[in-house]
Design an enzyme around this catalytic site. Structure first.
Site, PDB file in Angstrom:
ATOM      1  N   SER A 222       0.844  -1.192   0.000  1.00  0.00           N
ATOM      2  CA  SER A 222       0.000   0.000   0.000  1.00  0.00           C
ATOM      3  C   SER A 222       0.884   1.249   0.000  1.00  0.00           C
ATOM      4  O   SER A 222       1.722   1.400  -0.886  1.00  0.00           O
ATOM      5  CB  SER A 222      -0.968  -0.041   1.176  1.00  0.00           C
ATOM      6  OG  SER A 222      -1.984   0.915   1.039  1.00  0.00           O
ATOM      7  N   GLU A 339      -9.320  -5.513  -4.449  1.00  0.00           N
ATOM      8  CA  GLU A 339      -8.761  -4.482  -3.574  1.00  0.00           C
ATOM      9  C   GLU A 339      -9.833  -3.599  -2.945  1.00  0.00           C
ATOM     10  O   GLU A 339      -9.733  -3.184  -1.788  1.00  0.00           O
ATOM     11  CB  GLU A 339      -7.801  -3.590  -4.376  1.00  0.00           C
ATOM     12  CG  GLU A 339      -6.551  -4.286  -4.868  1.00  0.00           C
ATOM     13  CD  GLU A 339      -5.397  -4.190  -3.889  1.00  0.00           C
ATOM     14  OE1 GLU A 339      -5.609  -3.712  -2.755  1.00  0.00           O
ATOM     15  OE2 GLU A 339      -4.286  -4.604  -4.261  1.00  0.00           O
ATOM     16  N   HIS A 446      -7.803  -5.514  -0.190  1.00  0.00           N
ATOM     17  CA  HIS A 446      -6.563  -4.804   0.108  1.00  0.00           C
ATOM     18  C   HIS A 446      -5.927  -5.337   1.384  1.00  0.00           C
ATOM     19  O   HIS A 446      -6.589  -5.477   2.420  1.00  0.00           O
ATOM     20  CB  HIS A 446      -6.875  -3.315   0.261  1.00  0.00           C
ATOM     21  CG  HIS A 446      -5.678  -2.432   0.321  1.00  0.00           C
ATOM     22  ND1 HIS A 446      -4.808  -2.286  -0.729  1.00  0.00           N
ATOM     23  CD2 HIS A 446      -5.210  -1.625   1.316  1.00  0.00           C
ATOM     24  CE1 HIS A 446      -3.867  -1.427  -0.405  1.00  0.00           C
ATOM     25  NE2 HIS A 446      -4.084  -1.007   0.833  1.00  0.00           N
TER      26      HIS A 446
END
Length: 537
Positions: A222, A339, A446
């Site tokens: 990320s 995600e 995610h």
């Protein structure tokens, strides 16, 4: 607590002897350890600034909360990190120290605002076999958190270190305004400089922990993956590592702010705190308590990102990639197949406002703009999804993560080898911090891949047999890359390299879902023509 002087003298004698050039990372002899330390199986290591005492665990050894730079507070706020001063005696490295200053959020580990600036630490994890004479490959992992939150402790990679026979380092870096604020006379890239200082600490010290400073891989997920993008494009860090791993980090095409925009945003932030004169804004803000800075951040419109146009980042990373002015080291780059699910949950379901079919079109146009949002209605028809929120999540994740990762692959390939994956285990446990009892299907959203490699927030995931097998395979892919080869796992397809297999991506899945298989259809699956056109318009 320092060890007795007689033992420290003996340790120093050993360190200088012909048979042991440096202190061996091994449990201290029982008879030499004070009674109150024996139950902790302590170990010693020497850094260039002084001695530290860590812990032996079932997985190996760990040294926690070691400062790699001075506290960037007072006159050092919004300045490049300064080296640590030497110390006498032995510093305790058996506990994490401070979080970098940040606001609270909903995760159980982050329920309080943290206001400490003395936080520039590294944590080192080694397998048991690591000694001062081993030269194991090293992974330096940069945490995520949208550049406003998180800490090195968010992942515990001790099992990964043991299984891959590598040394793993995690780190803290300045966040939010303290790490990214750009004002006249400042660079703005203090988080980037912190990460580079940590890498230099690794280069100077990791040999004492059993690692090889010439075999360092930087990795991140990320915002941490975005940091890896920035480091690849930063000339100052190119000699500090030999490989890089980007996990869900190519969002916004790795783009930073232009210096002009960053200064405008920085002055607007300073004005919120009463520092209205550009020439003195930095000094004015240095006099403010950290809490006031964090309170001004809370709920504000600012996005905190790296600043483009100075010596730290002369070019946008994408431009550095395509023009060959980025580091030419091998790279793993990838994203997750779903995600957007956790983001959609946070926007709608977590706050008790589930997305309805009637509200779905407005949600798309509000997020992506009238033109692109209207087009997205055709690509993400509600009839294809169990709930409207899942349709929204698919669009959100494709636009922000999946398609930028796929667009980045050919750019990265212009400067060196790039291996590509998509984590696609739809059976993944939900991310940590999700309330129990929700029936929301998070799939491969995610950050869920982190549990297949590490212990997110120190928790060992509750995997079934198939998930454990996939975790072992992913660990092998990552570990082989850190050891310097193309990423591979026994009995599995190789991770495609874009120079020889352009457009091909390895999907990582459990056996019952088809196993790890290569595909060339992800651009169509994620509707990248739509999102590419929106990006270029």
């Amino acid at each position: 607590m320092s060890l007795p002087a007689r033992f420290l003298r003996r340790a120093l004698q050993l360190a200088l002897s012909a048979t042991v050039a440096l202190v061996v990372l091994a449990p201290l002899p029982t008879q030499a350890v004070p009674t109150d330390l024996r139950t902790h199986a302590q170990v010693l290591a020497r850094t260039e600034n002084g001695w530290v005492r860590g812990d032996a665990t079932d997985e190996g050894r760990q040294f926690l909360g070691m400062a790699y730079a001075q506290a960037p507070s007072g006159d050092l706020r919004w300045k490049a990190p300064r080296p640590v001063k030497n110390w006498h005696g032995v510093k305790d490295a058996t506990h994490y120290r401070n979080y970098c200053a940040q606001n609270a959020w909903y995760h159980p580990d982050y329920k309080e605002q943290h206001t400490t600036e003395d936080c520039l630490d590294v944590n080192v994890y080694t397998p048991s076999a690591a000694t001062n004479v081993t030269r194991l490959p090293v992974m330096v992992f940069i945490h995520g958190g949208a550049n406003i939150g998180g800490a090195g402790r968010d992942i515990v990679p001790d099992t990964f270190a043991r299984r891959t026979n590598t040394v793993v380092v995690t780190l803290n870096y300045r966040l939010g305004a303290l790490g990214f604020l750009t004002l006249p006379g400042t660079t703005g890239n203090f988080a980037l400089l912190d990460q580079q200082a940590a890498l230099r600490w690794v280069g100077a010290n990791i040999g004492h922990f059993g690692g090889d400073h010439t075999k360092v891989t930087i990795a991140g997920e990320s915002a941490g993956g975005g940091a890896v993008c920035a480091q690849l494009a930063s000339p100052a860090s190119h000699r500090l590592y030999r490989g890089a791993i980007i996990q869900s980090g190519a969002y916004f095409d790795c783009q930073g702010k232009t210096r002009e925009t960053a200064v405008i945003d920085g002055l607007a932030f300073a004005a919120k705190l009463g520092c209205t004169k550009p020439a003195t804004a930095a000094d004015c803000l240095r006099a403010k308590p950290v809490k006031e800075l964090l309170d001004a951040q809370s709920g504000g419109p600012e996005t905190w990102n790296y600043t483009i146009g100075g010596r730290e980042l002369p070019l946008q990373p994408a431009d550095a990639f395509t023009t060959g002015r980025a580091s030419r080291v091998p790279v793993i780059n990838g994203a997750n197949s779903n995600e957007g699910l956790v983001f959609a949950y946070d926007i709608f379901d977590r706050v008790g406002n589930p997305l309805t079919a009637d509200a779905y079109p407005q949600a798309l146009t509000s997020t992506f703009g009238e033109h692109t949002g209207t087009k997205a209605l055709d690509h993400y028809a509600l009839s294809s999804y169990e709930r409207p929120v899942y349709a929204y999540a698919a669009a959100f994740g494709d636009q922000l993560f999946a398609c930028p990762a796929l667009r980045s692959n050919p750019r990265l390939a212009k400067r060196g080898p790039v291996y590509t994956y998509e984590f696609a285990d739809r059976t993944s446990p939900p991310p940590t911090g999700i309330p129990a009892g929700t029936d929301f299907d998070f799939g491969a959203t995610h950050a869920t891949e982190l549990a297949y490699l590490f212990k997110p927030f120190g928790h060992t995931p509750d995997f079934n047999a198939e998930q454990r097998t996939l975790a072992a395979q992913m660990t092998a892919y990552w570990g082989s890359f850190i050891h310097g080869s193309a990423p591979h796992a026994a009995g599995q397809q190789a991770m495609p390299e874009q120079g020889t297999r352009p457009g091909e991506v390895l999907q990582l899945r459990t056996a019952s879902a088809g196993g790890n298989t290569s595909t060339t259809t992800l651009r169509e699956v994620h509707h990248c023509d739509l999102w590419d056109a929106a990006t270029s318009s």
